[in-house]
Design a protein around this motif. Structure first.
Motif, short mmCIF file in Angstrom:
data_model
loop_
_atom_site.label_atom_id
_atom_site.label_comp_id
_atom_site.label_asym_id
_atom_site.label_seq_id
_atom_site.Cartn_x
_atom_site.Cartn_y
_atom_site.Cartn_z
N ASP A 130 41.80 30.39 34.82
CA ASP A 130 41.20 29.13 35.28
C ASP A 130 40.94 29.18 36.79
N ARG A 131 41.94 29.62 37.54
CA ARG A 131 41.81 29.67 38.99
C ARG A 131 40.74 30.68 39.41
N LEU A 132 40.72 31.80 38.73
CA LEU A 132 39.75 32.84 39.07
C LEU A 132 38.33 32.35 38.82
N LEU A 133 38.11 31.64 37.73
CA LEU A 133 36.78 31.10 37.45
C LEU A 133 36.37 30.10 38.53
N ALA A 134 37.28 29.26 38.96
CA ALA A 134 36.98 28.31 40.03
C ALA A 134 36.58 29.03 41.31
N GLU A 135 37.29 30.12 41.63
CA GLU A 135 36.96 30.88 42.83
C GLU A 135 35.58 31.54 42.71
N HIS A 136 35.25 31.99 41.50
CA HIS A 136 33.94 32.59 41.30
C HIS A 136 32.82 31.57 41.44
N ARG A 137 33.06 30.37 40.96
CA ARG A 137 32.04 29.32 41.14
C ARG A 137 31.80 29.08 42.63
N GLY A 150 27.61 40.70 36.76
CA GLY A 150 28.38 41.76 36.12
C GLY A 150 29.85 41.43 36.02
N VAL A 151 30.40 40.87 37.09
CA VAL A 151 31.81 40.48 37.10
C VAL A 151 32.09 39.45 36.02
N MET A 152 31.22 38.44 35.92
CA MET A 152 31.47 37.36 34.98
C MET A 152 31.27 37.80 33.53
N ARG A 153 30.37 38.72 33.27
CA ARG A 153 30.21 39.23 31.90
C ARG A 153 31.47 39.97 31.47
N GLN A 154 32.04 40.76 32.36
CA GLN A 154 33.26 41.48 32.03
C GLN A 154 34.44 40.51 31.88
N GLN A 155 34.46 39.49 32.72
CA GLN A 155 35.56 38.55 32.63
C GLN A 155 35.49 37.75 31.32
N VAL A 159 38.29 37.28 28.25
CA VAL A 159 38.71 36.01 27.67
C VAL A 159 38.54 36.02 26.16
N VAL A 160 37.38 36.49 25.69
CA VAL A 160 37.15 36.53 24.24
C VAL A 160 38.15 37.44 23.56
N ASP A 161 38.49 38.55 24.23
CA ASP A 161 39.43 39.49 23.63
C ASP A 161 40.83 38.88 23.51
N LEU A 162 41.14 37.91 24.37
CA LEU A 162 42.45 37.26 24.30
C LEU A 162 42.60 36.41 23.04
N ALA A 178 36.36 30.39 27.27
CA ALA A 178 35.16 31.15 26.90
C ALA A 178 33.92 30.28 27.07
N SER A 179 34.02 29.01 26.67
CA SER A 179 32.90 28.10 26.82
C SER A 179 32.51 27.93 28.29
N GLU A 180 33.50 27.80 29.16
CA GLU A 180 33.21 27.63 30.58
C GLU A 180 32.59 28.88 31.18
N HIS A 181 33.07 30.04 30.77
CA HIS A 181 32.48 31.29 31.26
C HIS A 181 31.04 31.43 30.78
N ALA A 182 30.79 31.10 29.52
CA ALA A 182 29.43 31.21 29.00
C ALA A 182 28.49 30.25 29.72
N GLN A 183 28.98 29.04 30.05
CA GLN A 183 28.16 28.08 30.79
C GLN A 183 27.82 28.62 32.18
N PHE A 184 28.79 29.25 32.81
CA PHE A 184 28.55 29.81 34.15
C PHE A 184 27.53 30.95 34.08
N LEU A 185 27.63 31.80 33.06
CA LEU A 185 26.64 32.86 32.87
C LEU A 185 25.27 32.28 32.62
N ALA A 186 25.21 31.20 31.85
CA ALA A 186 23.93 30.55 31.59
C ALA A 186 23.31 30.04 32.89
N TRP A 187 24.14 29.40 33.72
CA TRP A 187 23.65 28.88 34.99
C TRP A 187 23.09 30.02 35.86
N MET A 188 23.79 31.16 35.90
CA MET A 188 23.32 32.26 36.73
C MET A 188 22.03 32.87 36.19
N ALA A 189 21.91 32.95 34.85
CA ALA A 189 20.66 33.42 34.27
C ALA A 189 19.53 32.45 34.60
#
Length: 415
Positions: A130-137, A150-155, A159-162, A178-189
């Motif tokens: 959670d903290r790492l995602l906030a820092e990436h935003r 690239g960093v966020m796709r790997q991250q 998460v999915v693997d967990l 996973a939902s929050e990471h996918a939303q962030f990837l969507a925003w960057m795309a």
């Protein structure tokens, strides 16, 4: 005649042009290799010959999703070569890559063992993610989206693997993450104008948000789709999606409801409906002001919304309504208060301010505002800020202002 019969898509120069989304080079290389005229290429992709010529020569930039799709379909570009197609699917399993200082050794060990050995996932691991995602935003606000993808796709893969090791409430937390990471990837795309990829990631994020029972993210994904519709000039669709964000997720926070209201305001402004645009923006500001009284009730991604942001949005709405003087006032005030480190947003709203000056007949101010923005617009601000500067040049040129040619000359070395 198509690329598959000619074997054109095995050419390195053509493949590189597609990967770089250099559509002028794609058309030029394809046409010459296939022995076709500009008229014939135009027939394949649904454009007239002068448009093909302008794209090849760099006089016209391809920013429309529709035109990119015409080129992709008309020239039979293999899906694996197109950046949007690759980005629209989840990445393969990969290890976590850290962009900067990592977690403490205990947490890093815990995360590594969870992904590699399928041991039980625990709350500290998820807290750290959670903290790492906030820092990436926050980092994306400063440096733009391109270095972060690239960093966020790997991250997200981590998460999915967990999920396979999570049980009970922890499993719900993993799905929410996973939902929050996918939303962030969507925003960057979306930020990079990769619309098909962004839509695919928003759909995935919305699905996971519903599975996790996360009303805030479910509403946010619809609001961001409204933002995409607005970016594409589709005011009616922006309004419908923003309204859906409100009625489909009644449990969303006040701030998230405010986000949806301001997205609807943008759609109305695009349709030149000033009354509804101003009414909804006032409503949005009221909701987010109330939300600020209880920040603990708001999701982490709402950190950006505040008085400065609303000032900038009022400037954008004034631009849609051709109220150039009001746009200049709002954008100037908003930029003065915007965080200095937010280079991407300062570049975008700065380019809008230059456009507003040009619309208001202030040619010298438009040029003076635009010129310092060019280096950042050419790097972290592509395509949106860059296109806005070209629009500014076009407004100045149509007005017969000498500053229009000066701006074009300044932009050309970066095109």
């Amino acid at each position: 005649m198509n690329a598959s019969t000619l074997g054109l898509w095995s050419r390195p120069d053509l493949r590189e042009a597609v990967a770089a989304e250099d559509w002028g080079a794609v058309l030029r290389i394809y046409r010459k290799a296939a022995g076709l005229s500009q008229t014939k290429v135009g027939e394949l992709i649904g454009l007239v010959q002068p448009d093909v010529s302008d794209i090849e020569r760099g006089r016209r930039r391809v920013t429309s999703v529709e035109v990119r799709q015409r080129i992709t379909d008309g020239l039979s570009i293999p899906p694996e070569l197109h950046a949007g197609a690759e980005a629209s699917t989840p990445p393969p399993v990969a290890s976590l890559v850290l962009p900067g200082p990592g977690p403490d050794d205990d947490l890093l060990s815990r995360l590594t063992s969870a992904t590699q050995s399928r041991v039980k996932v625990d709350a500290p691991t998820l807290d750290w993610l959670d903290r790492l995602l906030a820092e990436h935003r926050s980092a994306e606000d400063r440096i733009g989206s391109r270095p972060m993808v690239g960093v966020m796709r790997q991250q997200l893969t981590t998460v999915v693997d967990l999920y396979g090791s999570a049980r009970g409430p922890l499993a719900d937390r993993v799905v929410r993450l996973a939902s929050e990471h996918a939303q962030f990837l969507a925003w960057m795309a979306q930020d990079q104008a990769q619309t098909p990829a962004a839509l695919a990631w928003y759909d995935r994020s919305h699905e996971w948000a519903l599975e996790a029972g996360d009303a805030n993210m479910a509403a946010t994904t619809l609001s961001m789709k409204a933002h995409m519709a607005w970016s594409g000039g589709r005011g009616d669709r922006a309004v419908r999606l923003a309204e859906a964000a409100r009625w489909s997720a009644p449990g969303a926070s006040l701030g998230v409801q405010g986000m949806a209201a301001q997205m609807a305001a943008r759609g109305h402004a695009l349709n030149r409906d000033g009354d509804d645009a101003h009414r909804l923006l006032d409503e949005a500001q009221g909701l987010i002001s109330r939300a600020s009284e209880r920040p603990e009730d708001e999701p982490a991604w709402m950190y950006f919304y505040g008085e400065t942001w609303f000032e900038l949005q009022r400037g954008m709405i004034a631009m849609h309504l051709n109220d150039w003087s009001a746009a200049v006032g709002h954008l100037t005030t908003g930029l003065a208060a915007l965080e200095p480190t937010y280079l991407r947003d300062r570049t975008w709203y700065g380019a809008c301010l230059a456009h507003a000056y040009a619309g208001d007949g202030e040619s010298a101010r438009a040029l003076l505002t635009a010129l310092p923005l060019i280096p950042d617009a050419a790097t972290i601000g592509r395509p949106h800020s860059w296109n806005e500067l070209h629009k500014t040049a076009a407004v100045l040129m149509r007005a017969g202002a000498k500053e229009g040619r000066q701006l074009v000359d300044a932009l050309t070395p970066f095109d």
